[in-house]
Write an enzyme that holds these catalytic residues in place. Structure first.
Site, PDB file in Angstrom:
ATOM      1  N   CYS A   1      31.607 -16.234   8.704  1.00 58.41           N
ATOM      2  CA  CYS A   1      31.975 -17.352   7.823  1.00 58.41           C
ATOM      3  C   CYS A   1      32.573 -18.491   8.647  1.00 58.41           C
ATOM      4  CB  CYS A   1      32.934 -16.892   6.725  1.00 58.41           C
ATOM      5  SG  CYS A   1      34.471 -16.205   7.340  1.00 58.41           S
TER       6      CYS A   1
ATOM      7  N   ASP B   1      32.161  -7.981   7.587  1.00 64.10           N
ATOM      8  CA  ASP B   1      32.455  -9.281   6.954  1.00 64.10           C
ATOM      9  C   ASP B   1      33.805  -9.796   7.453  1.00 64.10           C
ATOM     10  OD1 ASP B   1      32.374 -11.507   5.327  1.00 64.10           O
ATOM     11  OD2 ASP B   1      33.046 -10.438   3.534  1.00 64.10           O
TER      12      ASP B   1
ATOM     13  N   ASP C   1      40.515  -2.221   6.731  1.00 63.49           N
ATOM     14  CA  ASP C   1      41.116  -3.548   6.676  1.00 63.49           C
ATOM     15  C   ASP C   1      42.519  -3.452   7.266  1.00 63.49           C
ATOM     16  OD1 ASP C   1      40.280  -6.232   4.846  1.00 63.49           O
ATOM     17  OD2 ASP C   1      42.391  -6.124   5.407  1.00 63.49           O
ATOM     18  N   SER C   2      43.031  -4.576   7.777  1.00 71.07           N
ATOM     19  CA  SER C   2      44.375  -4.566   8.350  1.00 71.07           C
ATOM     20  C   SER C   2      45.430  -4.962   7.325  1.00 71.07           C
ATOM     21  CB  SER C   2      44.427  -5.500   9.563  1.00 71.07           C
ATOM     22  OG  SER C   2      44.000  -6.788   9.195  1.00 71.07           O
TER      23      SER C   2
ATOM     24  N   ARG D   1      27.177  -8.777  -2.463  1.00 72.89           N
ATOM     25  CA  ARG D   1      27.678  -7.464  -2.907  1.00 72.89           C
ATOM     26  C   ARG D   1      26.637  -6.797  -3.804  1.00 72.89           C
ATOM     27  NH1 ARG D   1      32.898 -10.242  -2.695  1.00 72.89           N
ATOM     28  NH2 ARG D   1      32.506 -11.222  -4.712  1.00 72.89           N
TER      29      ARG D   1
HETATM   30  N1  SAH Z   1      34.201  -8.462   2.307  1.00 69.28           N
HETATM   31  C1  SAH Z   1      35.364  -8.864   1.545  1.00 69.28           C
HETATM   32  C2  SAH Z   1      36.065 -10.074   2.118  1.00 69.28           C
HETATM   33  C3  SAH Z   1      36.525  -9.924   3.552  1.00 69.28           C
HETATM   34  S1  SAH Z   1      37.730 -11.095   4.037  1.00 69.28           S
HETATM   35  C4  SAH Z   1      34.948  -9.057   0.077  1.00 69.28           C
HETATM   36  O1  SAH Z   1      33.749  -9.004  -0.237  1.00 69.28           O
HETATM   37  O2  SAH Z   1      35.824  -9.268  -0.746  1.00 69.28           O
HETATM   38  C5  SAH Z   1      38.233 -10.568   5.608  1.00 69.28           C
HETATM   39  C6  SAH Z   1      39.213  -9.398   5.631  1.00 69.28           C
HETATM   40  O3  SAH Z   1      39.430  -9.046   6.996  1.00 69.28           O
HETATM   41  C7  SAH Z   1      40.593  -9.661   5.060  1.00 69.28           C
HETATM   42  O4  SAH Z   1      40.834  -8.749   4.018  1.00 69.28           O
HETATM   43  C8  SAH Z   1      41.583  -9.388   6.222  1.00 69.28           C
HETATM   44  O5  SAH Z   1      42.741  -8.697   5.813  1.00 69.28           O
HETATM   45  C9  SAH Z   1      40.751  -8.529   7.128  1.00 69.28           C
HETATM   46  N2  SAH Z   1      41.049  -8.562   8.563  1.00 69.28           N
HETATM   47  C10 SAH Z   1      41.312  -9.627   9.356  1.00 69.28           C
HETATM   48  N3  SAH Z   1      41.405  -9.262  10.651  1.00 69.28           N
HETATM   49  C11 SAH Z   1      41.216  -7.915  10.688  1.00 69.28           C
HETATM   50  C12 SAH Z   1      41.159  -6.942  11.744  1.00 69.28           C
HETATM   51  N4  SAH Z   1      41.333  -7.298  13.019  1.00 69.28           N
HETATM   52  N5  SAH Z   1      40.913  -5.662  11.420  1.00 69.28           N
HETATM   53  C13 SAH Z   1      40.746  -5.297  10.124  1.00 69.28           C
HETATM   54  N6  SAH Z   1      40.741  -6.179   9.091  1.00 69.28           N
HETATM   55  C14 SAH Z   1      40.981  -7.461   9.370  1.00 69.28           C
END
Ligand code: SAH
Length: 393
Positions: free
Chosen positions: A337, A297, A247-248, A206
């Site tokens: 990840c 991510d 995000d979902s 970040r």
């Molecule tokens: N980059 C973030 C962490 C991401 S974790 C940070 O630095 O804090 C992964 C995220 O993906 C979660 O918040 C989850 O809600 C979201 N997610 C999972 N599947 C998804 C999809 N199909 N579309 C959108 N968001 C999704």
């Protein structure tokens, strides 16, 4: 003390100090869930002290390779003190730090994140479950914290035959805290957040993103799988004029919106989209949108190597769409990840995505998890987070 005897030739991995023994390597012996066992080679030689998991494919996890070592409260205190001391030497510039990272810190299945004065803990193996009270006391003693919240609600617990458990294990009170990392202020609720509450493993990435956005003058930024908007706030701190978080999870986005204001930015510069990323990227392409920097991510698409093929297609698809949406000279920070997707394979997937998108890019940097989430030489499986910084040509 019960003894687990291995099949002939199956002692090699323990001898190399790899901590796992799979069910198929065991010739004889059994024990209760989490019970300490003596593991022997087929010829009766001592190999390790370990914990037994009767329900798991990973039947045995080693505690110690030293025959003279006793697995008792003092053992856990030693391992925990050593892990905490290692983090102090890393001098992490944040009040959010991973203090114990499971196998890498010699305590398989134990994950401990410190969020300001709260320890948020996952007990993910039968062994650490059995020693929970001892571990909780040792953690408080090693850190000076008085509050410990249990987040043993990860799905891997079921593979160990353990139920989900959450709640205060020591102390109590408000479960929300504010983190400070590299100029970002981020709120975390250990009772509600994902995993132990937050993704500390992306801390340094970040911070890097904020620097890159400033260096390359990125104005329009898209943060995909934004969770609570850490990369979004980093982009605003780096001087971006417009950030879209996708995000979902509605509650995560609500927190992202709050984080924009908490960090002193004009809320009008940030848009939250509660939607699926893949569909959103397609729609944005159809609408002719473009961005100067994009973060991808996603959650773990491949928990194990057996999911790698389907996951590869999913990674390739979102990377192809993102590369198309990027303006020339734009930046892509792309991550996986998935333990089941190695760094080389991930690189190939992204290269394939670029080929399909008919674009090329400079590979500026390879990224990994922050150093308080260490990988050890004897346990390469611990490596999970990998990322690439790409500058589109
Ligand atoms: N980059 C973030 C962490 C991401 S974790 C940070 O630095 O804090 C992964 C995220 O993906 C979660 O918040 C989850 O809600 C979201 N997610 C999972 N599947 C998804 C999809 N199909 N579309 C959108 N968001 C999704």
């Amino acid at each position: 003390m019960k003894t687990i005897r291995l099949r002939d030739g199956r002692e090699r991995s323990l001898q190399r100090r790899h901590p796992w023994v799979f069910q198929g390597s065991i010739a004889s012996g059994r024990a209760d869930s989490g019970e300490t066992v003596r593991v022997e080679a087929a010829d009766g030689r001592f190999l390790a002290w370990a914990s037994y998991s009767p329900e798991s494919m990973i039947r045995v996890r080693a505690w110690s390779w030293d025959e003279a070592e006793r697995i008792d409260a003092a053992f856990f205190a030693r391992r925990i003190t050593a892990a905490v001391a290692m983090r102090e030497r890393l001098a992490i510039a944040s009040n959010g730090v991973r203090l114990l990272h499971g196998e890498a810190d010699g305590l398989p299945g134990l994950v401990v994140d410190r969020y300001d004065d709260i320890l948020s803990v996952q007990f993910l193996s039968a062994g650490v479950e059995r020693w929970k009270a001892v571990i909780a006391d040792a953690l408080l003693a090693a850190t000076g914290c008085t509050r410990l919240y249990e987040r043993s609600d990860a799905s891997v617990r079921s593979l160990e035959g353990l139920p989900a458990v959450t709640g205060w294990l020591r102390g109590g009170g408000d479960t929300a805290v504010t983190l400070h990392e590299h100029g970002l202020r981020l709120t975390v609720d250990v009772a509600e957040g994902h995993k132990t509450g937050y993704y500390l493993d992306q801390r340094e990435n970040r911070a890097l993103f904020a620097r890159l956005v400033r260096q390359f003058g990125s104005q329009r930024v898209l943060n995909c799988y934004s969770y609570t908007g850490g990369f979004s706030v980093a982009a605003l701190n780096g001087g971006a004029s417009e950030v879209v978080s996708v995000d979902s999870s509605g509650p995560s986005l609500a927190r992202a919106t709050a984080h924009v204001a908490l960090n002193g930015h004009d809320p009008a510069r940030h848009v939250s989209l509660d939607a699926d990323v893949n569909g959103t990227l397609r729609q944005m392409l159809q609408d002719g949108r473009s961005f100067d920097a994009i973060v991808l991510d996603p959650p773990k698409f491949a928990p194990t190597a057996s999911h790698a093929e389907r996951a590869s297609r999913a990674y390739k698809d979102i990377n192809r769409l993102a590369l198309k949406l990027l303006s020339p000279g734009g930046l892509l920070l792309t991550f996986s990840c998935s333990g089941g997707i190695g760094a080389d394979l991930f690189h190939k997937i992204v290269a394939g995505a670029a080929m399909d998108a008919e674009v090329d890019g400079y590979l500026l940097q390879r990224l990994e998890a922050a150093p308080d989430h260490p990988t050890t030489l004897c346990f390469p499986e611990g490596e999970y987070l990998k990322g690439l910084v790409i500058l589109k040509r």
